[in-house]
Design an enzyme around this catalytic site. Sequence first.
Site, PDB file in Angstrom:
ATOM      1  N   ASN A 106       0.837  -1.196   0.000  1.00 45.36           N
ATOM      2  CA  ASN A 106       0.000   0.000   0.000  1.00 45.36           C
ATOM      3  C   ASN A 106       0.871   1.245   0.000  1.00 45.36           C
ATOM      4  O   ASN A 106       1.939   1.277   0.593  1.00 45.36           O
ATOM      5  CB  ASN A 106      -0.985  -0.023   1.181  1.00 45.36           C
ATOM      6  CG  ASN A 106      -0.460   0.674   2.419  1.00 45.36           C
ATOM      7  OD1 ASN A 106      -0.549   1.904   2.539  1.00 45.36           O
ATOM      8  ND2 ASN A 106       0.127  -0.090   3.332  1.00 45.36           N
ATOM      9  N   GLY A 109      -0.927   6.762   1.849  1.00 45.52           N
ATOM     10  CA  GLY A 109      -0.514   8.134   2.150  1.00 45.52           C
ATOM     11  C   GLY A 109      -1.430   8.836   3.140  1.00 45.52           C
ATOM     12  O   GLY A 109      -1.759  10.019   2.968  1.00 45.52           O
ATOM     13  N   PHE A 110      -1.834   8.111   4.193  1.00 50.17           N
ATOM     14  CA  PHE A 110      -2.663   8.704   5.264  1.00 50.17           C
ATOM     15  C   PHE A 110      -3.913   9.381   4.711  1.00 50.17           C
ATOM     16  O   PHE A 110      -4.228  10.530   5.056  1.00 50.17           O
ATOM     17  CB  PHE A 110      -1.860   9.738   6.080  1.00 50.17           C
ATOM     18  CG  PHE A 110      -0.826   9.159   7.014  1.00 50.17           C
ATOM     19  CD1 PHE A 110      -0.757   7.807   7.291  1.00 50.17           C
ATOM     20  CD2 PHE A 110       0.090  10.002   7.647  1.00 50.17           C
ATOM     21  CE1 PHE A 110       0.199   7.283   8.160  1.00 50.17           C
ATOM     22  CE2 PHE A 110       1.052   9.503   8.525  1.00 50.17           C
ATOM     23  CZ  PHE A 110       1.106   8.137   8.773  1.00 50.17           C
ATOM     24  N   SER A 168       5.234   5.150   8.916  1.00 50.99           N
ATOM     25  CA  SER A 168       4.641   4.918   7.601  1.00 50.99           C
ATOM     26  C   SER A 168       5.641   5.320   6.520  1.00 50.99           C
ATOM     27  O   SER A 168       6.212   6.413   6.576  1.00 50.99           O
ATOM     28  CB  SER A 168       3.370   5.737   7.427  1.00 50.99           C
ATOM     29  OG  SER A 168       3.011   5.734   6.058  1.00 50.99           O
ATOM     30  N   ASN A 170       4.818   6.044   3.541  1.00 53.05           N
ATOM     31  CA  ASN A 170       4.102   6.723   2.458  1.00 53.05           C
ATOM     32  C   ASN A 170       3.918   8.223   2.654  1.00 53.05           C
ATOM     33  O   ASN A 170       3.245   8.867   1.864  1.00 53.05           O
ATOM     34  CB  ASN A 170       2.745   6.043   2.238  1.00 53.05           C
ATOM     35  CG  ASN A 170       2.932   4.588   1.854  1.00 53.05           C
ATOM     36  OD1 ASN A 170       3.742   4.282   0.989  1.00 53.05           O
ATOM     37  ND2 ASN A 170       2.227   3.696   2.528  1.00 53.05           N
ATOM     38  N   THR A 171       4.462   8.773   3.721  1.00 55.12           N
ATOM     39  CA  THR A 171       4.515  10.226   3.894  1.00 55.12           C
ATOM     40  C   THR A 171       5.996  10.583   3.861  1.00 55.12           C
ATOM     41  O   THR A 171       6.737  10.207   4.787  1.00 55.12           O
ATOM     42  CB  THR A 171       3.861  10.659   5.228  1.00 55.12           C
ATOM     43  OG1 THR A 171       2.476  10.303   5.189  1.00 55.12           O
ATOM     44  CG2 THR A 171       3.982  12.154   5.449  1.00 55.12           C
ATOM     45  N   LYS A 204       4.864   3.430  17.334  1.00 53.37           N
ATOM     46  CA  LYS A 204       4.916   2.402  16.285  1.00 53.37           C
ATOM     47  C   LYS A 204       6.104   2.628  15.371  1.00 53.37           C
ATOM     48  O   LYS A 204       6.260   3.709  14.794  1.00 53.37           O
ATOM     49  CB  LYS A 204       3.624   2.427  15.469  1.00 53.37           C
ATOM     50  CG  LYS A 204       3.556   1.323  14.424  1.00 53.37           C
ATOM     51  CD  LYS A 204       2.152   1.132  13.917  1.00 53.37           C
ATOM     52  CE  LYS A 204       2.087   0.060  12.845  1.00 53.37           C
ATOM     53  NZ  LYS A 204       0.717  -0.134  12.356  1.00 53.37           N
ATOM     54  N   ASN A 233       5.572  -1.598  11.522  1.00 54.43           N
ATOM     55  CA  ASN A 233       4.801  -1.124  10.371  1.00 54.43           C
ATOM     56  C   ASN A 233       5.199  -1.925   9.119  1.00 54.43           C
ATOM     57  O   ASN A 233       5.932  -2.909   9.221  1.00 54.43           O
ATOM     58  CB  ASN A 233       5.071   0.376  10.180  1.00 54.43           C
ATOM     59  CG  ASN A 233       3.845   1.118   9.680  1.00 54.43           C
ATOM     60  OD1 ASN A 233       3.195   0.675   8.742  1.00 54.43           O
ATOM     61  ND2 ASN A 233       3.531   2.236  10.300  1.00 54.43           N
ATOM     62  N   GLY A 283       2.723  -9.874   9.273  1.00 55.28           N
ATOM     63  CA  GLY A 283       2.668 -11.235   8.755  1.00 55.28           C
ATOM     64  C   GLY A 283       2.082 -12.268   9.704  1.00 55.28           C
ATOM     65  O   GLY A 283       2.303 -13.466   9.520  1.00 55.28           O
ATOM     66  N   SER A 305      -3.170  -7.669   7.146  1.00 55.48           N
ATOM     67  CA  SER A 305      -3.132  -8.268   5.802  1.00 55.48           C
ATOM     68  C   SER A 305      -3.724  -9.673   5.749  1.00 55.48           C
ATOM     69  O   SER A 305      -4.378 -10.034   4.761  1.00 55.48           O
ATOM     70  CB  SER A 305      -1.686  -8.301   5.278  1.00 55.48           C
ATOM     71  OG  SER A 305      -1.163  -7.006   5.213  1.00 55.48           O
TER      72      SER A 305
END
Length: 341
Positions: A106, A109-110, A168, A170-171, A204, A233, A283, A305
């Site tokens: 993924n 991006g929040f 994360s 994605n930022t 986290k 994460n 996982g 997931s």
Amino acid sequence: MYQYLRPLLFAFDAETAHRATIRALALLPPRALPIFPPSLTSEIAGLTFPSPVGLAAGFDKDGEVPDAMPGLGFGFVEIGTLTPRPQEGNPRPRLFRLVEDQAVINRMGFNNRGQDDALTRLKRRQLRGLVGVNIGANKDSADRIADYVAGVRAMAPVADYLTVNISSPNTPGLRNLQAGGELVDLLGAIAGARTPGGPPVFLKVAPDLEPGDHERIVRAAIDALIDALIVANTTISRPPLKSRHAGEAGGLSGAPLKPLALDSLRAFRSASGGELPLIAAGGIASADDAWERIIAGASLVQLYSALVYHGPGLARRIADGLAERLSERGMSSIAEAVGSG
Ligand SMILES: Cc1cc2nc3c(=O)[nH]c(=O)nc-3n(C[C@H](O)[C@H](O)[C@H](O)COP(=O)(O)O)c2cc1C
């Protein structure tokens, strides 16, 4: 049941299927909180968790269905990541199922509707299942530390615990907050924003750390009175993958993350010597996976997931499997098993 539903959901792109799932969950009538075997109850950071199996952040970003998730067998639910202001996140497609790898990539991006929106909804909650609120910073924020401080202040009244998400991928630049000086500044600011009687705060972290980072993060967390670490994460690394989506940018989760997340947990356990509670994610798809994390030092586990591949009954199956393992070993509680491996 999920074996019939799964092909239908998989016929849609991953984000459309996810939205449909959230809408369907929102329509479910309220169900009583589930009863778990007493051996699964544990006390962490002053909270009583009825089962150590929780829903990881990112599934219910806006806190639309926190009361539906305990009904599926989760002992606690983490909503978010929520940022102070609403934001759209990255352009679609940004969520990919890697079916052959039992994985997800993924780069959301929040995307979220912001903290005010969630606050209103969470104040109307009916059930009293444990709900953690995961907070982050807006992508265009001029002062990211101020965003976390705002998140602590805004969300503390409706959160059983808060998670400070600095991991994360994605930022852009967000994970730099894990670095030495920045982490100390961030955690100091967060400590200053907490009020007596407020919720515990968890941190986290990413699974992609360098040797030495674990000791440094543990020390900074303990010094700033962080109550637990969530390890971990998604990863930006790419272990060998079979799926055609393997080359997509973003964070990888699910089965291929398992070895890395377990190694990371072990590194944090050895760095903390049990001084800081650890919550494992990455996982986890079976009672064996959850047990492996618990005996490696995790007090709680979270998953996301594996739900995509194994369906909503998974959390309850894992919880029951853990209770069986405890009784086979003559243990009366999860706490006895934590770090026993
Ligand atoms: C689609 C998706 C969105 C996610 N969004 C968030 C998020 O907003 N905040 C966060 O802290 N973690 C987020 N995560 C990470 C998960 O909470 C979890 O740490 C990670 O996926 C590893 O667990 P898993 O292998 O069981 O999925 C997301 C994961 C996925 C798959």
